[in-house]
Design a protein around this motif. Structure first.
Motif, PDB file in Angstrom:
ATOM      1  N   PRO A 238     -52.687  57.643  22.916  1.00 33.52           N
ATOM      2  CA  PRO A 238     -53.361  57.701  24.219  1.00 33.52           C
ATOM      3  C   PRO A 238     -54.665  58.496  24.167  1.00 33.52           C
ATOM      4  N   VAL A 239     -55.645  58.032  24.915  1.00 35.90           N
ATOM      5  CA  VAL A 239     -56.915  58.750  25.033  1.00 35.90           C
ATOM      6  C   VAL A 239     -56.701  59.976  25.912  1.00 35.90           C
ATOM      7  N   SER A 240     -57.228  61.115  25.468  1.00 38.91           N
ATOM      8  CA  SER A 240     -57.101  62.359  26.229  1.00 38.91           C
ATOM      9  C   SER A 240     -58.288  63.258  25.884  1.00 38.91           C
ATOM     10  N   ASP A 241     -58.365  64.388  26.546  1.00 45.32           N
ATOM     11  CA  ASP A 241     -59.428  65.357  26.272  1.00 45.32           C
ATOM     12  C   ASP A 241     -59.325  65.918  24.864  1.00 45.32           C
ATOM     13  N   PHE A 242     -58.157  65.782  24.233  1.00 49.52           N
ATOM     14  CA  PHE A 242     -57.940  66.381  22.911  1.00 49.52           C
ATOM     15  C   PHE A 242     -58.184  65.398  21.766  1.00 49.52           C
ATOM     16  N   LEU A 243     -58.423  64.129  22.120  1.00 53.34           N
ATOM     17  CA  LEU A 243     -58.592  63.108  21.093  1.00 53.34           C
ATOM     18  C   LEU A 243     -60.058  62.965  20.710  1.00 53.34           C
ATOM     19  N   LYS A 244     -60.352  63.112  19.429  1.00 47.25           N
ATOM     20  CA  LYS A 244     -61.706  62.916  18.912  1.00 47.25           C
ATOM     21  C   LYS A 244     -61.774  61.560  18.217  1.00 47.25           C
ATOM     22  N   LEU A 245     -62.604  60.682  18.746  1.00 46.14           N
ATOM     23  CA  LEU A 245     -62.721  59.343  18.176  1.00 46.14           C
ATOM     24  C   LEU A 245     -63.416  59.385  16.824  1.00 46.14           C
ATOM     25  N   GLU A 246     -62.906  58.598  15.911  1.00 44.93           N
ATOM     26  CA  GLU A 246     -63.502  58.455  14.595  1.00 44.93           C
ATOM     27  C   GLU A 246     -64.397  57.218  14.574  1.00 44.93           C
ATOM     28  N   ASP A 247     -65.257  57.151  13.569  1.00 48.57           N
ATOM     29  CA  ASP A 247     -66.127  55.980  13.423  1.00 48.57           C
ATOM     30  C   ASP A 247     -65.283  54.709  13.340  1.00 48.57           C
ATOM     31  N   GLY A 248     -65.675  53.731  14.128  1.00 42.47           N
ATOM     32  CA  GLY A 248     -64.988  52.450  14.096  1.00 42.47           C
ATOM     33  C   GLY A 248     -63.820  52.340  15.054  1.00 42.47           C
ATOM     34  N   GLU A 249     -63.382  53.457  15.637  1.00 37.90           N
ATOM     35  CA  GLU A 249     -62.272  53.396  16.590  1.00 37.90           C
ATOM     36  C   GLU A 249     -62.765  52.927  17.954  1.00 37.90           C
ATOM     37  N   LYS A 250     -61.956  52.102  18.578  1.00 41.84           N
ATOM     38  CA  LYS A 250     -62.342  51.479  19.838  1.00 41.84           C
ATOM     39  C   LYS A 250     -61.289  51.781  20.903  1.00 41.84           C
ATOM     40  N   VAL A 251     -61.753  52.268  22.053  1.00 42.42           N
ATOM     41  CA  VAL A 251     -60.849  52.518  23.170  1.00 42.42           C
ATOM     42  C   VAL A 251     -60.517  51.198  23.844  1.00 42.42           C
ATOM     43  N   GLU A 252     -59.221  50.923  24.000  1.00 44.19           N
ATOM     44  CA  GLU A 252     -58.770  49.702  24.649  1.00 44.19           C
ATOM     45  C   GLU A 252     -57.792  50.049  25.771  1.00 44.19           C
TER      46      GLU A 252
ATOM     47  N   GLY B 160     -43.888  63.599  22.979  1.00 45.01           N
ATOM     48  CA  GLY B 160     -44.251  64.843  22.322  1.00 45.01           C
ATOM     49  C   GLY B 160     -45.643  65.214  22.775  1.00 45.01           C
ATOM     50  N   ASP B 161     -46.402  65.878  21.926  1.00 53.20           N
ATOM     51  CA  ASP B 161     -47.797  66.157  22.250  1.00 53.20           C
ATOM     52  C   ASP B 161     -48.554  64.856  22.476  1.00 53.20           C
ATOM     53  N   ILE B 162     -49.469  64.864  23.416  1.00 47.85           N
ATOM     54  CA  ILE B 162     -50.234  63.659  23.724  1.00 47.85           C
ATOM     55  C   ILE B 162     -51.105  63.235  22.533  1.00 47.85           C
ATOM     56  N   THR B 163     -51.406  64.176  21.626  1.00 52.24           N
ATOM     57  CA  THR B 163     -52.264  63.886  20.478  1.00 52.24           C
ATOM     58  C   THR B 163     -51.532  63.156  19.354  1.00 52.24           C
ATOM     59  N   ILE B 164     -50.198  63.187  19.342  1.00 50.88           N
ATOM     60  CA  ILE B 164     -49.446  62.638  18.209  1.00 50.88           C
ATOM     61  C   ILE B 164     -48.411  61.599  18.625  1.00 50.88           C
ATOM     62  N   THR B 165     -48.281  61.360  19.921  1.00 47.62           N
ATOM     63  CA  THR B 165     -47.251  60.448  20.403  1.00 47.62           C
ATOM     64  C   THR B 165     -47.816  59.050  20.580  1.00 47.62           C
ATOM     65  N   GLY B 166     -47.364  58.142  19.752  1.00 47.33           N
ATOM     66  CA  GLY B 166     -47.837  56.769  19.828  1.00 47.33           C
ATOM     67  C   GLY B 166     -47.008  55.945  20.789  1.00 47.33           C
ATOM     68  N   GLY B 167     -47.673  55.050  21.508  1.00 45.70           N
ATOM     69  CA  GLY B 167     -46.991  54.154  22.426  1.00 45.70           C
ATOM     70  C   GLY B 167     -46.821  52.780  21.814  1.00 45.70           C
ATOM     71  N   ILE B 168     -46.058  51.944  22.499  1.00 48.72           N
ATOM     72  CA  ILE B 168     -45.866  50.567  22.060  1.00 48.72           C
ATOM     73  C   ILE B 168     -46.303  49.632  23.187  1.00 48.72           C
ATOM     74  N   GLU B 169     -46.824  48.476  22.824  1.00 46.92           N
ATOM     75  CA  GLU B 169     -47.146  47.476  23.832  1.00 46.92           C
ATOM     76  C   GLU B 169     -45.840  46.922  24.395  1.00 46.92           C
ATOM     77  N   SER B 170     -45.764  46.880  25.718  1.00 46.93           N
ATOM     78  CA  SER B 170     -44.494  46.522  26.339  1.00 46.93           C
ATOM     79  C   SER B 170     -44.707  46.051  27.771  1.00 46.93           C
ATOM     80  N   ASP B 171     -43.784  45.236  28.254  1.00 45.61           N
ATOM     81  CA  ASP B 171     -43.741  44.836  29.663  1.00 45.61           C
ATOM     82  C   ASP B 171     -42.526  45.448  30.362  1.00 45.61           C
ATOM     83  N   ALA B 172     -41.827  46.350  29.681  1.00 47.91           N
ATOM     84  CA  ALA B 172     -40.590  46.922  30.222  1.00 47.91           C
ATOM     85  C   ALA B 172     -40.925  47.987  31.267  1.00 47.91           C
TER      86      ALA B 172
END
Length: 301
Positions: free
Chosen positions: A225-239, A249-261
């Motif tokens: 997730p995009v947050s104030d703590f996330l620093k974008l790297e070259d080539g990364e695109k916000v979607e 967990g921490d917003i900086t390390i917790t990955g989400g999954i695409e879902s309709d649930a």
């Protein structure tokens, strides 16, 4: 003669309630470790049942990294207020400011391991002799080694090769001064069990577990997730994706999954078809094959 049968969720509930009551019977100053995630919420719900109609007799302890999801903190505060419970907060930011720990640098920097010192300080300062957690054996191979009553030495460390037997669910909480225990009432639950029970009991959970639109970045095979703590790297695109989180967990390390649930029924159906562990999208667990066990040996949850 009538017979009384328990289904599997009733059996798991009964076992967890037994463990919670054993904690209260054997320890002088236990706490519930509360993260705002589904497992600690489940432990809280079980504690309400275990001691009803009295209030939950344990204070709650939260290790605040300062990089939490805002939704998680709001849920925590609302629940503590509703329970009229005591909340003990250990601050990682305070530990950084006072020089107790040094913040990591770089793209993959996380405050996850910094929680260890903060947790052990909070346990020592509050004279806690048992910290009740929501760890489950199916989450990760290191957690699969835990007992219901997991001994920690006077440095807060765990030795997985030197644990006490728990034959016939006889739990031994004896310890020397300075040592403490971690207790895991839902060790035998699976992720599927947790969701089926939450659905059965209609337990409130943070909105993060339901599918919702969110700005994310694809990193390390996960939607971070995009947050104030996330620093974008070259080539990364916000979607913007429809995302939900299986673990928090921490917003900086917790990955989400695409879902309709977006309902408990849909989540349960989705989890039943999953082949990847719920911690598979946690960046902190991808650092090495033994990253969780290494942290737990040092005093992690």
């Amino acid at each position: 003669m009538s017979k009384y049968y328990l289904n599997y969720l009733d059996e798991l509930e009964s076992e967890a309630i037994y463990i919670l009551r054993e904690v209260w019977a054997q320890f002088e100053n236990p706490v519930i470790l509360f993260s705002g995630g589904k497992d600690s919420i489940l432990v809280t719900h079980l504690a309400k049942k275990a001691f009803y109609p009295s209030k939950i007799p344990f204070p709650f302890m939260h290790v605040d990294t300062g990089h939490n999801f805002p939704e998680t903190i709001q849920f925590r505060d609302d629940l503590i207020k509703d329970l009229d419970a005591q909340l003990i907060v250990g601050s990682v930011q305070e530990a950084i400011d006072t020089g107790r720990v040094a913040e990591e640098k770089g793209k993959s920097a996380t405050r996850n391991s910094l929680q260890i010192t903060t947790l052990l300080d909070a346990i020592e300062n509050n004279k806690v002799d048992c910290a009740i957690g929501g760890g489950r054996r199916d989450e990760e191979k290191a957690r699969a080694k835990e007992r219901f009553f997991s001994h920690r030495d006077d440095f807060g460390q765990w030795d997985p090769k030197n644990q006490r037997p728990e034959l016939w669910n006889i739990l031994n909480g004896k310890h020397f001064e300075g040592e403490h225990f971690r207790a895991f009432p839902i060790s035998n639950w699976t992720e599927m069990d947790v969701w089926n029970y939450i659905k059965k009991e209609n337990i409130a959970i943070p909105s993060l577990y339901y599918a919702h639109d969110r700005e994310v970045v694809w990193r390390n095979d996960s939607w971070i997730p995009v947050s104030d703590f996330l620093k974008l790297e070259d080539g990364e695109k916000v979607e913007t994706k429809k995302i939900r989180f299986r673990t928090l967990g921490d917003i900086t390390i917790t990955g989400g999954i695409e879902s309709d649930a977006d309902t408990l029924e849909k989540i349960a159906m989705e989890v039943s078809a999953m082949k990847k562990t719920e911690r598979g999208d946690r960046t902190d667990d991808k650092r090495s094959e033994s990253s969780m066990e290494d942290r737990k040996r040092q005093g992690y949850f």
